[in-house]
Design a protein around this motif. Sequence first.
Motif, PDB file in Angstrom:
ATOM      1  N   THR A 164       0.854  -1.178   0.000  1.00 14.26           N
ATOM      2  CA  THR A 164       0.000   0.000   0.000  1.00 14.26           C
ATOM      3  C   THR A 164       0.895   1.234   0.000  1.00 14.26           C
ATOM      4  O   THR A 164       2.102   1.142   0.294  1.00 14.26           O
ATOM      5  N   PRO A 165       0.349   2.417  -0.305  1.00 15.28           N
ATOM      6  CA  PRO A 165       1.182   3.628  -0.291  1.00 15.28           C
ATOM      7  C   PRO A 165       1.778   3.937   1.082  1.00 15.28           C
ATOM      8  O   PRO A 165       2.832   4.560   1.168  1.00 15.28           O
ATOM      9  N   GLN A 166       1.115   3.491   2.154  1.00 12.74           N
ATOM     10  CA  GLN A 166       1.593   3.815   3.500  1.00 12.74           C
ATOM     11  C   GLN A 166       2.561   2.781   4.062  1.00 12.74           C
ATOM     12  O   GLN A 166       3.477   3.126   4.816  1.00 12.74           O
ATOM     13  N   ALA A 167       2.375   1.508   3.714  1.00  9.79           N
ATOM     14  CA  ALA A 167       3.182   0.451   4.322  1.00  9.79           C
ATOM     15  C   ALA A 167       3.023  -0.831   3.525  1.00  9.79           C
ATOM     16  O   ALA A 167       2.124  -0.964   2.690  1.00  9.79           O
ATOM     17  N   VAL A 168       3.901  -1.789   3.809  1.00 10.17           N
ATOM     18  CA  VAL A 168       3.789  -3.140   3.268  1.00 10.17           C
ATOM     19  C   VAL A 168       3.280  -4.025   4.400  1.00 10.17           C
ATOM     20  O   VAL A 168       3.839  -4.012   5.499  1.00 10.17           O
ATOM     21  N   HIS A 169       2.217  -4.782   4.135  1.00 11.09           N
ATOM     22  CA  HIS A 169       1.613  -5.629   5.154  1.00 11.09           C
ATOM     23  C   HIS A 169       1.827  -7.090   4.792  1.00 11.09           C
ATOM     24  O   HIS A 169       1.622  -7.492   3.641  1.00 11.09           O
TER      25      HIS A 169
END
Length: 338
Positions: A164-169
């Motif tokens: 995602t643009p905010q983080a990798v999950h």
Amino acid sequence: LANVGVIAAAVLGGRAGAELGQVGAVSLLQSHSRDNEYESDQLGVRYLSQAGYDPRAMAGFLSTLRASSRLDAKRRGQSPDSVDRFNYLATHPAPIARVQRATNLARKANVKKPITARKRYLSKVNGMLYGDDPDQGFVRGQEFLHPKLRFAFRVPQGFSVFNTPQAVHGFGPSGTRFIFDGGKPYLGSMTSYIRRVWAKKLRLRDLEPITVRGLQAATATTRARTSGGNVDLRLVAYRIEKDIYRFTFVTPTERTAAISTDLRRVTYSFRRLGAREAGRLKPLVLGVATVRRGDTVSGLSQRLPFPDFKEERFRVLNGLGPKDSLRAGQKIKTVTLR
């Protein structure tokens, strides 16, 4: 997953933590947001009808979104049916409810000889970027690679990765989760970064400096209690020049020992990307192909550049139900490297 989000917010602090404290106020707005979604679906059916297109396309589109959400749930280790459960905090209605409403609206529309324009549609999507934005890195098999920021890491088999643009999950076996993100530049020691900047409000254990493929790093652990039971958190922070990158690993306490080797492998897989390797990375794009006699969903899906759920991905991509088959001459969408 909600518990993981709360715990991660406590670790990451800042805006995420503050927003979680406002759940009560935010929930008052969710019903209004759901009403907006229903209205947008209704307008979509209306505009399709007025333009002479098949109004059933709206329900078909929403059905594909639902199928994609169900697949994502499976990849996270959750029940696919969970996507249709009502949640009063959700900003969108349950997918099944949207499909049903759009289907009912389409039945009431009266469009004689509706336009489908499938050939035109396929010509427009052929060559379109699929999946990750190149500026935000790529998931390739079990590896995440970021050609712009020039780093990569690998996860073991059994883990699914969402970018995602905010983080990798990451979602692994037995309820294991991880969040990978970046922090503000920091020039002090890495143990100091974890203790004084990133996790200054937590009671840390086993704080120590480590070196990962020549990079300065540090790690620490802590424990937290959630409504689902105790969880262990392992924090790992790395520095490339001034930039900070971080893993938050979350495991049910009773599973921490069993999964520790896998988490260690992820930790020590973090590496810099060389300029040549970064330059070779290309995004995924959509392609259009014609089904030949003897082609099957099972066979064609094996060509997709994904490590798991190949047939399910193929069916979602092409709007096929669980029992739908292919016919010779049919046009289908595929995914390839640019």
